[in-house]
Design an enzyme around this catalytic site. Sequence first.
Site, PDB file in Angstrom:
ATOM      1  N   THR A  14       4.673  -6.020  -4.534  1.00  0.00           N
ATOM      2  CA  THR A  14       3.949  -7.138  -3.912  1.00  0.00           C
ATOM      3  C   THR A  14       3.089  -7.881  -4.932  1.00  0.00           C
ATOM      4  OG1 THR A  14       3.854  -5.874  -1.865  1.00  0.00           O
ATOM      5  CG2 THR A  14       2.326  -7.707  -2.050  1.00  0.00           C
ATOM      6  N   LYS A 106      -7.169   0.683  -9.124  1.00  0.00           N
ATOM      7  CA  LYS A 106      -8.532   1.244  -8.920  1.00  0.00           C
ATOM      8  C   LYS A 106      -8.526   2.756  -8.822  1.00  0.00           C
ATOM      9  CE  LYS A 106      -6.582  -0.169  -4.981  1.00  0.00           C
ATOM     10  NZ  LYS A 106      -6.112  -1.316  -4.270  1.00  0.00           N
ATOM     11  N   VAL A 133     -11.147  -4.374  -8.002  1.00  0.00           N
ATOM     12  CA  VAL A 133     -12.205  -4.437  -6.984  1.00  0.00           C
ATOM     13  C   VAL A 133     -12.295  -5.852  -6.411  1.00  0.00           C
ATOM     14  CG1 VAL A 133     -14.667  -4.080  -6.502  1.00  0.00           C
ATOM     15  CG2 VAL A 133     -13.557  -2.734  -8.297  1.00  0.00           C
ATOM     16  N   GLY A 135     -10.179  -7.789  -4.691  1.00  0.00           N
ATOM     17  CA  GLY A 135      -9.028  -8.703  -4.646  1.00  0.00           C
ATOM     18  C   GLY A 135      -9.249  -9.920  -5.525  1.00  0.00           C
ATOM     19  N   GLY A 188       0.998  -6.796   3.818  1.00  0.00           N
ATOM     20  CA  GLY A 188       0.899  -6.407   2.400  1.00  0.00           C
ATOM     21  C   GLY A 188      -0.532  -6.119   1.967  1.00  0.00           C
ATOM     22  N   GLU A 191      -2.552   0.020   1.283  1.00  0.00           N
ATOM     23  CA  GLU A 191      -1.978   0.827   0.201  1.00  0.00           C
ATOM     24  C   GLU A 191      -0.659   1.442   0.683  1.00  0.00           C
ATOM     25  OE1 GLU A 191      -3.622   1.103  -2.917  1.00  0.00           O
ATOM     26  OE2 GLU A 191      -4.565  -0.547  -1.877  1.00  0.00           O
ATOM     27  N   ASP A 202     -10.008   4.220  -0.818  1.00  0.00           N
ATOM     28  CA  ASP A 202      -9.835   2.992  -1.602  1.00  0.00           C
ATOM     29  C   ASP A 202     -11.201   2.336  -1.848  1.00  0.00           C
ATOM     30  OD1 ASP A 202      -7.971   0.669  -2.544  1.00  0.00           O
ATOM     31  OD2 ASP A 202      -9.396  -0.269  -1.167  1.00  0.00           O
ATOM     32  N   LYS A 206     -13.340   1.827  -5.533  1.00  0.00           N
ATOM     33  CA  LYS A 206     -13.962   0.568  -5.951  1.00  0.00           C
ATOM     34  C   LYS A 206     -15.473   0.757  -6.140  1.00  0.00           C
ATOM     35  CE  LYS A 206     -10.315  -1.963  -3.563  1.00  0.00           C
ATOM     36  NZ  LYS A 206      -9.871  -2.514  -2.279  1.00  0.00           N
TER      37      LYS A 206
HETATM   38  N1  HSE Z   1      -5.448  -1.819   0.247  1.00  0.00           N
HETATM   39  C1  HSE Z   1      -6.450  -2.578  -0.416  1.00  0.00           C
HETATM   40  C2  HSE Z   1      -7.298  -3.283   0.621  1.00  0.00           C
HETATM   41  C3  HSE Z   1      -5.806  -3.568  -1.351  1.00  0.00           C
HETATM   42  O1  HSE Z   1      -6.907  -3.331   1.785  1.00  0.00           O
HETATM   43  O2  HSE Z   1      -8.368  -3.778   0.288  1.00  0.00           O
HETATM   44  C4  HSE Z   1      -6.748  -4.261  -2.283  1.00  0.00           C
HETATM   45  O3  HSE Z   1      -7.370  -3.378  -3.161  1.00  0.00           O
END
Ligand code: HSE
Length: 439
Positions: A14, A106, A133, A135, A188, A191, A202, A206
């Site tokens: 992606t 990350k 971190v 996006g 998308g 994870e 996640d 970060k």
């Molecule tokens: N899976 C992560 C989120 C992707 O939803 O923030 C971006 O780091």
Amino acid sequence: MRKEFGVGIIGFGTVGAGVVECLLRNGELIGRRTGVHPRIVRIADLDIVSDRGVAVDPDWLTTDAAALIADPAVDVVVELVGGTSAALDFILAALAAGKPVVTANKALLAEHGDRVFEAAAAARQDVFYEASVGGGIPIIKAMREGLVGNRINSVVGILNGTCNYILTRMEAEGAPFDEVLAAAQAAGYAEADSGFDIDGWDTAHKASIIASLAYGEWFGMKPLHVEGVRNISLRDIRYAKRLGYRIKLLAVVRQEAGDVQIRVHPALLSTDSMLGNVGGVFNAIMVCGDPVGETLYYGRGAGREATASAVVADILDVGLNLAADSARRIEAFRPHEGFGGIIPIERIRTRYYLRLQLVNRPGVLCRVARVLGDLDISLASVNQQESDEAAEGMEPAAVPVVILTHEACEKDMQSALVQLRELDVVAEPPVMLRIEDLG
Ligand code: HSE
């Protein structure tokens, strides 16, 4: 003379496809803007057959990541594989080959950042990680460069797009958790293993990266308190809303007299606060520094385009460094300030939301109040919600009671929860959520 540099991308999923698309669409603009032109020369993936919705030169594609790293035309290696095993090997191999690295990984940085940055220092190469971190929010650059003149007092952030999307849709539509998680996966955002998102890991990865940037110590994952959103119910979202709050998954990094707390958990935020109004896949990060005061960064926290934007910014940093022969102008991470230690979660002080299902008979609230009072936990408000049975004229077996407390110590609140669970008038395990007062 036109200055070009060669980009090799490992991982054509992606994010990889988003980076390729961004470079193809905006490459000329980027070159005119910066004076250096990124040129894709290799893309490595185990699957070089599937259509990623972006037209690439077939000569770029290879299944051999080692050959990509060794290719003299590749000036920067972009790791977008994810995970913590093969990705680590690729990054270490690229650095050993004397090539700078860009990564969005990350989990890898939070768990093996010390090794990666040691290898980068030994190789005198850069590792850039803006996309790890927030996006598309350029928070790493903001903290590393824009706020370099500050002592950081706190960073409070909504750092997981998937969880924020889920909580927002649950509140707005009353949609069930599993249904909105499936929609986040389809978009998308999530994870590969969505447990990383919904169980808080996640966000924790970060938070660890942010804390290390803020305080100059590579924290890794050991000191973090981590809770996710798996057990957040529509009921608590609704009760919180009635009281003027929204439930968000938060990362809180805060310095207190030289010690640092790093915690990840769902929390109630006032619906009047800026962070409380960050909805959908968006992330927001509030950094409070001395002398700058409060600053706020907002943008899409997940998804192909947002993440690609951050990766491409890093690629251009490498290009500019190559053109000016200024690698390691800014170190990826550098210890800079001593600090006392990590504040364990038991020592934090905050306000709390408590929801209890209480047996419907006289005197029960008194017993609850005594448990809390004996532990020095003061009540700010008590709300007994009418149950569905009562509304229908039937005698309910248990009624929901929502208590907001004044600031109390976490250790006392944990003791209170143990004692409340043991009371025969408490029908279900109590729900406890922390309230984060901002500003
Ligand atoms: N899976 C992560 C989120 C992707 O939803 O923030 C971006 O780091």
